[in-house]
Design a protein around this motif. Sequence first.
Motif, short mmCIF file in Angstrom:
data_model
loop_
_atom_site.label_atom_id
_atom_site.label_comp_id
_atom_site.label_asym_id
_atom_site.label_seq_id
_atom_site.Cartn_x
_atom_site.Cartn_y
_atom_site.Cartn_z
N ASN A 19 0.85 -1.43 0.19
CA ASN A 19 0.12 0.05 -0.10
C ASN A 19 0.73 1.32 0.10
O ASN A 19 0.41 2.24 -0.27
CB ASN A 19 -0.99 -0.05 1.17
N GLN A 321 3.20 16.14 4.85
CA GLN A 321 2.97 14.36 5.09
C GLN A 321 1.67 14.16 5.36
O GLN A 321 1.03 14.22 6.51
CB GLN A 321 3.61 14.34 6.69
N GLY A 322 1.20 13.72 4.11
CA GLY A 322 -0.35 13.27 4.21
C GLY A 322 -0.53 11.87 4.92
O GLY A 322 0.30 11.16 5.18
N GLU A 323 -1.66 11.41 4.70
CA GLU A 323 -2.24 10.21 5.21
C GLU A 323 -1.43 9.01 4.60
O GLU A 323 -0.95 7.95 5.07
CB GLU A 323 -3.76 10.11 5.11
N ASN A 324 -1.52 8.98 3.31
CA ASN A 324 -0.91 8.14 2.35
C ASN A 324 0.78 7.97 2.69
O ASN A 324 1.20 6.83 2.71
CB ASN A 324 -0.78 8.30 0.90
N GLU A 326 2.09 8.83 5.66
CA GLU A 326 2.10 8.15 6.99
C GLU A 326 1.93 6.81 6.99
O GLU A 326 2.50 6.01 7.87
CB GLU A 326 1.20 8.80 7.82
N ASN A 327 0.92 6.38 6.17
CA ASN A 327 0.88 4.92 6.03
C ASN A 327 1.86 4.22 5.63
O ASN A 327 2.27 2.93 5.86
CB ASN A 327 -0.52 4.60 5.33
N SER A 330 4.65 3.95 8.09
CA SER A 330 4.24 2.94 9.16
C SER A 330 4.38 1.55 8.68
O SER A 330 5.01 0.41 9.30
CB SER A 330 2.87 3.06 9.45
#
Length: 381
Positions: A19, A321-324, A326-327, A330
């Motif tokens: 992802n 630093q967007g959600e994608n 950060e994911n 992680s």
Amino acid sequence: MDKKDFSKLEDQIMSTVSNALKAVDFVNLKRDINDKTEDTLNQFKSKLNGYGEKHMSLNKKPKKDVSTYISKRPAGSISGILYILFGAIGSLVYGFSALIILVFKKLLSSIVIIDSHIIMWILLVLFIVSLSLLIRGINLRKRVKRFKNYVKIIGNNSFFLIKDLAKFYKEKESFVVKDLSKMIDLGMFLEGHIDEEKTYFMLNDEVYDDYLSLKKEQMEIESNNKKLNEETYSSEKEGIEATIKIGRSYIEQIKNIKNDLYKEEIAIKLDKLANIATQILSQIEKNPKKIQEVNKFINHYLPITIKLINSYKDINNQLVQGENIENAKSEIEKSIDLINSAFENLLDDLFEDVVLDISTDISVLKTLFKQEGLAEDDFKK
């Protein structure tokens, strides 16, 4: 995950970062040095077998009459008889004469004592010389007899094992070698030869020349085999050194990226990863036989790891630093945890032989202590 099962590691890594990254390309570098030399070794083995068959066929070659290579009047056949004859006569004459003088000396001790002493010593010297001739003649005749026995034992063979000759004649091999060498020097065997290893007696020059040719061929094969083994060892050593060098290069890259990401949580994970990888390489240097077990680690998993953390570095440098992002970060961090766990299992597996040696040493010590009455149970009693 089983410590020895690393085959699913790549799939797990790829699944966790799918992802975050579109794709991760990798190359599985495999090396197999032994395949390069297998055909050559088989050729040498075939030549060695051919040498053995050729060597065994020496006696099957058309032979000349054995008498061609054997002296018709071996040294000692006539001289031995003469030595015995003159030695026996001299021993009897001079010995008997000395005995008579001794008797007369006892009876007429006061008469011509000086002259009797001189004559006595002369007779004793002549007796010793005659006795020596007798012994010499007997030894010569014995050698002639042994020579004839050797000829009978050898029969129509063009060469013979010295140990078989010793067995037939019931003598030590060293005695037979010395005996045959003397007979060759005396011309009793006109073209006789003994090989350098003192293994074979060869009756004629033709067989000896064949033996030397085969010996030369064998030495060339052994030399080629030795050279091949040295080249193989050198190639293996160079391959191991190159693999370790590559591994250290990857570790250096991990450390550099860790330094760039020192503020991030992943830096701790990367520091652990670099330490584990360093220990793995250190263990391989101590025990190069384990190189096959870490080839995939160095040539496959480390490059994937480098690609992942480089991706982490790139996306971490993004201002937004967007959600994608950060994911993705992680997921990569989780992958590093997975990699660390797998590499720890690999490192533990490399110490399997060391642990086994330690257990064996402890077991031996316990057995020795028990035999000496020094075990704990013995003190309790």
